[in-house]
Design a protein around this motif. Structure first.
Motif, short mmCIF file in Angstrom:
data_model
loop_
_atom_site.label_atom_id
_atom_site.label_comp_id
_atom_site.label_asym_id
_atom_site.label_seq_id
_atom_site.Cartn_x
_atom_site.Cartn_y
_atom_site.Cartn_z
N LEU A 74 0.82 -1.21 0.00
CA LEU A 74 0.00 0.00 0.00
C LEU A 74 0.86 1.26 0.00
O LEU A 74 0.51 2.25 -0.64
N ASN A 75 1.97 1.22 0.70
CA ASN A 75 2.86 2.38 0.73
C ASN A 75 3.59 2.57 -0.60
O ASN A 75 3.92 3.69 -0.97
N ALA A 76 3.83 1.48 -1.32
CA ALA A 76 4.55 1.56 -2.59
C ALA A 76 3.64 1.99 -3.75
O ALA A 76 4.01 2.85 -4.54
N ASP A 77 2.45 1.39 -3.85
CA ASP A 77 1.52 1.70 -4.95
C ASP A 77 0.11 1.38 -4.46
O ASP A 77 -0.38 0.26 -4.61
N ARG A 78 -0.51 2.37 -3.87
CA ARG A 78 -1.80 2.18 -3.19
C ARG A 78 -2.87 1.56 -4.10
O ARG A 78 -3.53 0.61 -3.71
N GLU A 79 -3.07 2.10 -5.29
CA GLU A 79 -4.13 1.62 -6.17
C GLU A 79 -3.90 0.17 -6.60
O GLU A 79 -4.82 -0.66 -6.56
N ALA A 80 -2.68 -0.14 -7.00
CA ALA A 80 -2.38 -1.52 -7.40
C ALA A 80 -2.51 -2.47 -6.22
O ALA A 80 -3.03 -3.58 -6.36
N ALA A 81 -2.08 -2.03 -5.05
CA ALA A 81 -2.17 -2.87 -3.86
C ALA A 81 -3.62 -3.14 -3.48
O ALA A 81 -3.98 -4.26 -3.13
N MET A 82 -4.45 -2.12 -3.57
CA MET A 82 -5.86 -2.31 -3.24
C MET A 82 -6.49 -3.36 -4.15
O MET A 82 -7.26 -4.20 -3.70
N MET A 83 -6.15 -3.32 -5.44
CA MET A 83 -6.69 -4.30 -6.37
C MET A 83 -6.15 -5.69 -6.05
O MET A 83 -6.90 -6.65 -5.99
N LYS A 84 -4.85 -5.79 -5.83
CA LYS A 84 -4.24 -7.10 -5.57
C LYS A 84 -4.70 -7.69 -4.24
O LYS A 84 -4.85 -8.91 -4.13
N LEU A 85 -4.89 -6.84 -3.23
CA LEU A 85 -5.33 -7.33 -1.92
C LEU A 85 -6.83 -7.53 -1.85
O LEU A 85 -7.33 -8.21 -0.96
N GLY A 86 -7.56 -6.90 -2.76
CA GLY A 86 -9.01 -7.01 -2.74
C GLY A 86 -9.64 -6.22 -1.61
O GLY A 86 -10.62 -6.66 -1.02
N VAL A 87 -9.07 -5.04 -1.32
CA VAL A 87 -9.60 -4.21 -0.24
C VAL A 87 -10.01 -2.85 -0.78
O VAL A 87 -9.49 -2.39 -1.80
N GLY A 88 -10.93 -2.23 -0.10
CA GLY A 88 -11.36 -0.89 -0.45
C GLY A 88 -10.50 0.14 0.25
O GLY A 88 -9.59 -0.17 1.01
N SER A 89 -10.81 1.41 0.00
CA SER A 89 -9.98 2.49 0.53
C SER A 89 -10.03 2.57 2.05
O SER A 89 -9.04 2.93 2.68
N ASP A 90 -11.17 2.23 2.65
CA ASP A 90 -11.26 2.29 4.11
C ASP A 90 -10.34 1.27 4.77
O ASP A 90 -9.63 1.57 5.72
N VAL A 91 -10.30 0.05 4.25
CA VAL A 91 -9.41 -0.99 4.79
C VAL A 91 -7.96 -0.63 4.46
O VAL A 91 -7.06 -0.81 5.30
N LEU A 134 -10.45 -11.12 -14.14
CA LEU A 134 -11.56 -11.68 -13.37
C LEU A 134 -11.54 -11.21 -11.92
O LEU A 134 -12.57 -10.88 -11.34
N ALA A 135 -10.35 -11.18 -11.31
CA ALA A 135 -10.22 -10.76 -9.92
C ALA A 135 -10.60 -9.29 -9.75
O ALA A 135 -11.19 -8.91 -8.73
N ALA A 136 -10.28 -8.47 -10.72
CA ALA A 136 -10.60 -7.04 -10.64
C ALA A 136 -12.10 -6.80 -10.60
O ALA A 136 -12.55 -5.80 -10.06
N ALA A 137 -12.86 -7.73 -11.15
CA ALA A 137 -14.31 -7.59 -11.16
C ALA A 137 -14.96 -8.06 -9.85
O ALA A 137 -16.14 -7.81 -9.63
N GLN A 138 -14.18 -8.68 -8.97
CA GLN A 138 -14.72 -9.18 -7.71
C GLN A 138 -14.91 -8.03 -6.73
O GLN A 138 -14.17 -7.06 -6.75
N PRO A 139 -15.91 -8.15 -5.82
CA PRO A 139 -16.11 -7.10 -4.82
C PRO A 139 -14.91 -7.01 -3.88
O PRO A 139 -14.24 -8.02 -3.63
N VAL A 140 -14.68 -5.82 -3.36
CA VAL A 140 -13.58 -5.61 -2.43
C VAL A 140 -14.11 -5.57 -1.00
O VAL A 140 -15.28 -5.35 -0.77
N GLY A 141 -13.19 -5.78 -0.05
CA GLY A 141 -13.57 -5.74 1.36
C GLY A 141 -13.68 -4.32 1.87
O GLY A 141 -12.93 -3.44 1.47
N HIS A 142 -14.64 -4.09 2.73
CA HIS A 142 -14.84 -2.78 3.36
C HIS A 142 -15.08 -3.00 4.85
O HIS A 142 -15.51 -4.07 5.27
N LEU A 143 -14.78 -1.99 5.63
CA LEU A 143 -15.09 -2.05 7.06
C LEU A 143 -16.59 -1.95 7.24
O LEU A 143 -17.26 -1.20 6.53
N ALA A 144 -17.11 -2.68 8.18
CA ALA A 144 -18.56 -2.63 8.42
C ALA A 144 -18.94 -1.39 9.18
O ALA A 144 -18.19 -0.77 9.83
#
Length: 104
Positions: A24-41, A94-104
């Motif tokens: 996330l510190n190196a490349d936030r957008e790419a990391a969010m996609m690869k980790l499957g997390v949203g901006s809040d997480v 295919l993975a990019a189309a999957q929903p990402v995780g968010h904090l409840a």
């Protein structure tokens, strides 16, 4: 046996959190996609102090999970008979189309 599993879970959690924070510190957008997390997480993970990472890693449940149950995606990632690069690109799409995780 359970102690060994809990130790393994802790080690995996620690490695995952440290890697996620580094990504996330190196490349936030790419990391969010690869980790499957949203901006809040992503914000939460990015701002964790070392002590917080250690406390989170010590819980007895996995903090990471497969973010897909798509058999096609799993087959693309595990099939060694196909062109590896093409399979990886297809899996990424295919993975990019999957929903990402968010904090409840």
């Amino acid at each position: 046996m359970a102690a060994n599993i809990n130790d393994e879970i802790r080690d995996l959690n620690l490695a995952y959190l440290m890697l996620a924070q580094q990504m996330l510190n190196a490349d936030r957008e790419a990391a969010m996609m690869k980790l499957g997390v949203g901006s809040d997480v992503a914000d939460l993970i990015s701002n964790l102090a070392p002590g917080q990472i250690l406390r989170m890693a010590a819980c007895d449940m996995l903090l990471c999970q497969f973010r897909f149950d798509d058999v096609l995606l799993l087959n693309l990632l595990s099939n060694h008979d196909r062109d590896n690069q093409a399979a990886r690109i297809h899996a990424t799409i295919l993975a990019a189309a999957q929903p990402v995780g968010h904090l409840a």
